[in-house]
Design a protein around this motif. Structure first.
Motif, PDB file in Angstrom:
ATOM      1  N   LEU A 123       0.830  -1.213   0.000  1.00 47.36           N
ATOM      2  CA  LEU A 123       0.000   0.000   0.000  1.00 47.36           C
ATOM      3  C   LEU A 123       0.860   1.258   0.000  1.00 47.36           C
ATOM      4  O   LEU A 123       0.546   2.241  -0.679  1.00 47.36           O
ATOM      5  CB  LEU A 123      -0.936   0.003   1.209  1.00 47.36           C
ATOM      6  N   ASP A 124       1.968   1.227   0.753  1.00 45.64           N
ATOM      7  CA  ASP A 124       2.883   2.378   0.779  1.00 45.64           C
ATOM      8  C   ASP A 124       3.304   2.751  -0.639  1.00 45.64           C
ATOM      9  O   ASP A 124       3.247   3.913  -1.033  1.00 45.64           O
ATOM     10  CB  ASP A 124       4.137   2.053   1.603  1.00 45.64           C
ATOM     11  N   GLU A 171       2.563   6.233  -5.600  1.00 41.75           N
ATOM     12  CA  GLU A 171       2.283   6.355  -7.038  1.00 41.75           C
ATOM     13  C   GLU A 171       1.025   7.196  -7.291  1.00 41.75           C
ATOM     14  O   GLU A 171       1.019   8.075  -8.148  1.00 41.75           O
ATOM     15  CB  GLU A 171       2.087   4.962  -7.658  1.00 41.75           C
ATOM     16  N   LEU A 172      -0.008   6.927  -6.524  1.00 46.02           N
ATOM     17  CA  LEU A 172      -1.278   7.648  -6.723  1.00 46.02           C
ATOM     18  C   LEU A 172      -1.115   9.131  -6.413  1.00 46.02           C
ATOM     19  O   LEU A 172      -1.648   9.999  -7.115  1.00 46.02           O
ATOM     20  CB  LEU A 172      -2.377   7.049  -5.839  1.00 46.02           C
ATOM     21  N   LYS A 223      -0.719  14.907  -8.233  1.00 51.11           N
ATOM     22  CA  LYS A 223      -0.011  16.202  -8.287  1.00 51.11           C
ATOM     23  C   LYS A 223       0.517  16.516  -9.688  1.00 51.11           C
ATOM     24  O   LYS A 223       1.112  17.563  -9.907  1.00 51.11           O
ATOM     25  CB  LYS A 223       1.170  16.164  -7.316  1.00 51.11           C
ATOM     26  N   SER A 224       0.346  15.598 -10.620  1.00 45.37           N
ATOM     27  CA  SER A 224       0.976  15.762 -11.936  1.00 45.37           C
ATOM     28  C   SER A 224       0.178  16.695 -12.838  1.00 45.37           C
ATOM     29  O   SER A 224      -0.801  17.314 -12.411  1.00 45.37           O
ATOM     30  CB  SER A 224       1.074  14.383 -12.595  1.00 45.37           C
ATOM     31  N   ASN A 225       0.583  16.777 -14.090  1.00 45.31           N
ATOM     32  CA  ASN A 225      -0.144  17.621 -15.044  1.00 45.31           C
ATOM     33  C   ASN A 225      -1.157  16.832 -15.856  1.00 45.31           C
ATOM     34  O   ASN A 225      -1.590  17.267 -16.919  1.00 45.31           O
ATOM     35  CB  ASN A 225       0.840  18.295 -16.014  1.00 45.31           C
ATOM     36  N   GLU A 226      -1.518  15.670 -15.342  1.00 43.97           N
ATOM     37  CA  GLU A 226      -2.507  14.849 -16.035  1.00 43.97           C
ATOM     38  C   GLU A 226      -3.846  15.573 -16.128  1.00 43.97           C
ATOM     39  O   GLU A 226      -4.059  16.592 -15.471  1.00 43.97           O
ATOM     40  CB  GLU A 226      -2.717  13.541 -15.241  1.00 43.97           C
ATOM     41  N   ALA A 281      -6.339   7.050  -3.503  1.00 40.27           N
ATOM     42  CA  ALA A 281      -5.360   7.200  -2.417  1.00 40.27           C
ATOM     43  C   ALA A 281      -6.064   7.264  -1.063  1.00 40.27           C
ATOM     44  O   ALA A 281      -5.576   6.709  -0.077  1.00 40.27           O
ATOM     45  CB  ALA A 281      -4.494   8.446  -2.645  1.00 40.27           C
ATOM     46  N   ILE A 282      -7.250   7.897  -1.017  1.00 43.38           N
ATOM     47  CA  ILE A 282      -8.012   7.951   0.240  1.00 43.38           C
ATOM     48  C   ILE A 282      -8.334   6.525   0.702  1.00 43.38           C
ATOM     49  O   ILE A 282      -8.113   6.167   1.855  1.00 43.38           O
ATOM     50  CB  ILE A 282      -9.350   8.723   0.068  1.00 43.38           C
ATOM     51  N   ASP A 283      -8.822   5.709  -0.230  1.00 39.18           N
ATOM     52  CA  ASP A 283      -9.149   4.319   0.102  1.00 39.18           C
ATOM     53  C   ASP A 283      -7.940   3.560   0.623  1.00 39.18           C
ATOM     54  O   ASP A 283      -8.014   2.841   1.619  1.00 39.18           O
ATOM     55  CB  ASP A 283      -9.659   3.595  -1.156  1.00 39.18           C
ATOM     56  N   CYS A 284      -6.834   3.721  -0.094  1.00 36.84           N
ATOM     57  CA  CYS A 284      -5.615   3.001   0.299  1.00 36.84           C
ATOM     58  C   CYS A 284      -5.133   3.449   1.671  1.00 36.84           C
ATOM     59  O   CYS A 284      -4.709   2.625   2.483  1.00 36.84           O
ATOM     60  CB  CYS A 284      -4.492   3.239  -0.716  1.00 36.84           C
ATOM     61  N   ARG A 285      -5.206   4.760   1.930  1.00 37.31           N
ATOM     62  CA  ARG A 285      -4.751   5.244   3.234  1.00 37.31           C
ATOM     63  C   ARG A 285      -5.627   4.701   4.351  1.00 37.31           C
ATOM     64  O   ARG A 285      -5.138   4.354   5.421  1.00 37.31           O
ATOM     65  CB  ARG A 285      -4.713   6.781   3.252  1.00 37.31           C
TER      66      ARG A 285
END
Ligand code: 4AD
Ligand code: MG
Length: 502
Positions: free
Chosen positions: A312-313, A318-319, A324-327, A339-343
Motif C-alpha cells: 500500500l505504501d 504512485e497515486l 499532483k501531476s499535469n494529467e 489514495a483515500i481508500d488506500c490510506r
C-alpha cells in the motif's frame, strides 16, 4: 395515453407496456442526442433512456442536466435487457422533475468513513447500504417467523428497568420522576416470568449498554431477540439456537444471494452453516488458545499484513504522484480518491498490526477464570468453518442468574455461540438458576440490591422449574451474514460511544 404506475422490482410484469416510475436520479450519462439516467425508486435501479426527438425536445435538456438525487417521475416503454442493471430498461416518453437536487454530498467517488457516518441519513440511499439494510429487514422477519411458527409467545418487555440484568458497569441511568432507573440491557428477567406463564416465549426489541469500548463489535443501542423456555436444559437451548441460526442463514441465502455476492460475501461460507455446530467447553478453548494453532494463525497474520502495508505504501506514493501531476483533471481526481481508500486500509492494517503482539500474548498466557476477550473469540472463530458453541464458563465471570453446574460448581451452565471466520460472539445464553437459595446467594455475592430482585426471586418461590434461553444480537448477526468488518453499517442510525448524530 393511459399509463400505469409501478415500481422497479415489478418491471418484469410490464415488458412492452408503458409505465410510470417515481424515483430519484442515481447517476446520469449524456451525449448530444441521448441521455442515460439510472433511476432508483427504493425497490431497485433502472436505466432510463432519453432520446432527443420532437416529442422529448421540450424537456430533454432539463432532464439531461439533472444532478444526482434529484427527484423525478419518468414514463416510458419497458424493454427487457439482460445487460441493463436490474434486467430492464425504460425508454422515456415523458418526465417530470419533482425536485432538483444540487451538490449531493455523497458522490460515486470514495469518501472517508467519518464523512459517511456524518451523512448517514443520505449514505443509506447508496447501493451497499441499501442491500445491508434490506438483509437486516429479512433477518428481523425470519427471527419473528421462526419463533411465531414454533409455538413461542411474544412478550414485550420494558425498556425502563429498575435493576441491572447484566453487568452493572454498562448501565445507562435515567431519572424517572426522581427515582433512578436504567435503560434495559436485556429483557431476559421478564421473559423468565413470561415462560412460567406461557411455556415458550420471546422478546425482541432495542437494548442498551453503556459500552465504553470503541470496538467494531459494540453499539450502545442494539436489537436483541431473547427466547426463554420452561422445563429446558442447557442442551435443549443449544439445539434451539442451532436450528434458529440455520434458518436465518438459509433464508438470507434464499432471498439475498445476489446482494451478498455484490457485498463481496463468500456465499459458500454461509451454505456451510449446517448442523451440527462445534461444541467445546471454555476449558478446552483455553487449551487451543495456548496451543500451536493459535500461535501459527497470528504469526501468519503478522507476515501477511506487514507485506500488504508495504504494498500500500508503494501504491499510495504512485497515486499521490499522479494526483499532483499535469494529467487531466479527472485522472488526478480518480487517483486522489483511490489514495483515500488506500490510506484508510493502511491505517486499519497498522492498527491491527500494532495489536497482534498483544493478542498473541493474551492467547499464550490465557488463564482459566476470566471471560474470553474479543481477540480470543476471534482466534477460535477463525479456526472454525461452522459456528462454535463455547460452554461452561467459570461462574465468576458470568452473570448472576446463570445456573451453577451441579457436578462442577466452579462453572455455569452457559454458552456463547461464536460465528465462524473471525466474526465472534453472536449469541449468549444459559440455563437459569432455579434454586432459590443458590440464586439469592449469587445476588448477595454480586452486591446487587436484593429488594430490586424480590419479584424475580418470586419466580423461584412459586413453582420454580429448570428453564433457560439465549439472546441473539441482530447487528452482529447481520455483520456476520454480510461479511462486514464493522457493526456500524448494520443498523440504520448507529449509536456508539461518542456518536449519536444524525
Ligand atoms: O451475551 P449477552 O450480554 O447476553 C444477554 O444479554 C442475555 N440476557 C441473553 C439471554 O440469555 N437472554 O448479549 C447477547 C447478545 C450477544 O451475543 C451479542 O450478539 C449482542 O447480544 N450484544 C451486543 N451487540 C452489539 N453491541 C453490544 N454492545 C452488545 N452486547 C451484546
Ligand atoms: Mg455475551
Amino acid at each position: 395515453m393511459e399509463t400505469t404506475s409501478t415500481t422497479i422490482d415489478r418491471l418484469c410484469d410490464f415488458v412492452g407496456r408503458t409505465v410510470t416510475l417515481q424515483g430519484w436520479v442515481y447517476k446520469t450519462r449524456a451525449s448530444g442526442k441521448i441521455a442515460f439516467i439510472v433511476v432508483r425508486d427504493g425497490t431497485g435501479l433502472c436505466q432510463c433512456v432519453l432520446e432527443k426527438s420532437e416529442q422529448t425536445e421540450p424537456f430533454f435538456d432539463d432532464i439531461k442536466k439533472l444532478a444526482q438525487e434529484s427527484a423525478l417521475t419518468v414514463t416510458g416503454e419497458v424493454t427487457a435487457d439482460e445487460r441493463a442493471v436490474g434486467g430492464h430498461e425504460l425508454k422515456i416518453s415523458s418526465a417530470q422533475v419533482v425536485s432538483a437536487a444540487h451538490d449531493y454530498p455523497i458522490t460515486p467517488k470514495p469518501h472517508g468513513i467519518e464523512f459517511l457516518m456524518k451523512h448517514r441519513h443520505l449514505w443509506f440511499r447508496s447501493q451497499r447500504q441499501w442491500h445491508i439494510l434490506r438483509i437486516r429487514a429479512t433477518v428481523v422477519d425470519e427471527i419473528r417467523r421462526f419463533f411465531n411458527d414454533n409455538g413461542y409467545v411474544l412478550i414485550d418487555t420494558p425498556i425502563f428497568a429498575p435493576a441491572a440484568g447484566e453487568g452493572a458497569q454498562t448501565l445507562f441511568q435515567v431519572d424517572y420522576f426522581g427515582d433512578q432507573v436504567y435503560l434495559a440491557q436485556t429483557g431476559q428477567l421478564y421473559v423468565e416470568a413470561g415462560c412460567m406463564a406461557h411455556g415458550k416465549v420471546y422478546c425482541f426489541g432495542p437494548t442498551f449498554r453503556a459500552e465504553k469500548s470503541k470496538t467494531r463489535r459494540h453499539l450502545t443501542e442494539f436489537w436483541m431477540v431473547e427466547p426463554e423456555i420452561a422445563y429446558a436444559s442447557l442442551s435443549d437451548i443449544m439445539d434451539v439456537a442451532e436450528d434458529f441460526i440455520c434458518s436465518i442463514a438459509q433464508r438470507v441465502l434464499r432471498d439475498h444471494r445476489d446482494a451478498l455476492i455484490e457485498l463481496g460475501r463468500d456465499v459458500s461460507d454461509l451454505e456451510a452453516i449446517k448442523k451440527p455446530f462445534y461444541r467445546m467447553t471454555y476449558t478446552e478453548v483455553g487449551e487451543i488458545l495456548r496451543g500451536p494453532k493459535a500461535k501459527e494463525l497470528l504469526e501468519n497474520d503478522l507476515k501477511e499484513k506487514t507485506a500488504r502495508v508495504a504494498e500500500l505504501d508503494t501504491k499510495i506514493g504512485e497515486l499521490e504522484a499522479v494526483a499532483k501531476s499535469n494529467e487531466k483533471q479527472w485522472k488526478k481526481d480518480k487517483a486522489a480518491a483511490e489514495a483515500i481508500d488506500c490510506r484508510e486500509e493502511r491505517s486499519e492494517l497498522q492498527e491491527q498490526l500494532g495489536n497482534i503482539p498483544h493478542h498473541m500474548e493474551l492467547a499464550a498466557n490465557f488463564e482459566w477464570g476470566g471471560d474470553l476477550g474479543g481477540s480470543d473469540e476471534t482466534i477460535i472463530s477463525r479456526l472454525h468453518d461452522r459456528p462454535v458453541f463455547v460452554t461452561h464458563y467459570p461462574r465468576d465471570c458470568k452473570a448472576f442468574y446463570m445456573r451453577e453446574d451441579r457436578e462442577n460448581p466452579r462453572v455455569s451452565e452457559c454458552f456463547d455461540l461464536l460465528a465462524p471466520q473471525g466474526f465472534g460472539e453472536i449469541i449468549g445464553g444459559s440455563a437459569r438458576e432455579e434454586d432459590y437459595d443458590i440464586l439469592l446467594s449469587r445476588i448477595k455475592h454480586e452486591n446487587l440490591p436484593q429488594e430490586d430482585y424480590e419479584w424475580y426471586l418470586d419466580l423461584r418461590r412459586y413453582g420454580s422449574v429448570p428453564h433457560g434461553g439465549f439472546g441473539l444480537g441482530v447487528e452482529r448477526t447481520v455483520a456476520w451474514l454480510c461479511g462486514l468488518k464493522h457493526i456500524r453499517e448494520t443498523i440504520p442510525f448507529p449509536r456508539m460511544m461518542g456518536k449519536f448524530y444524525p
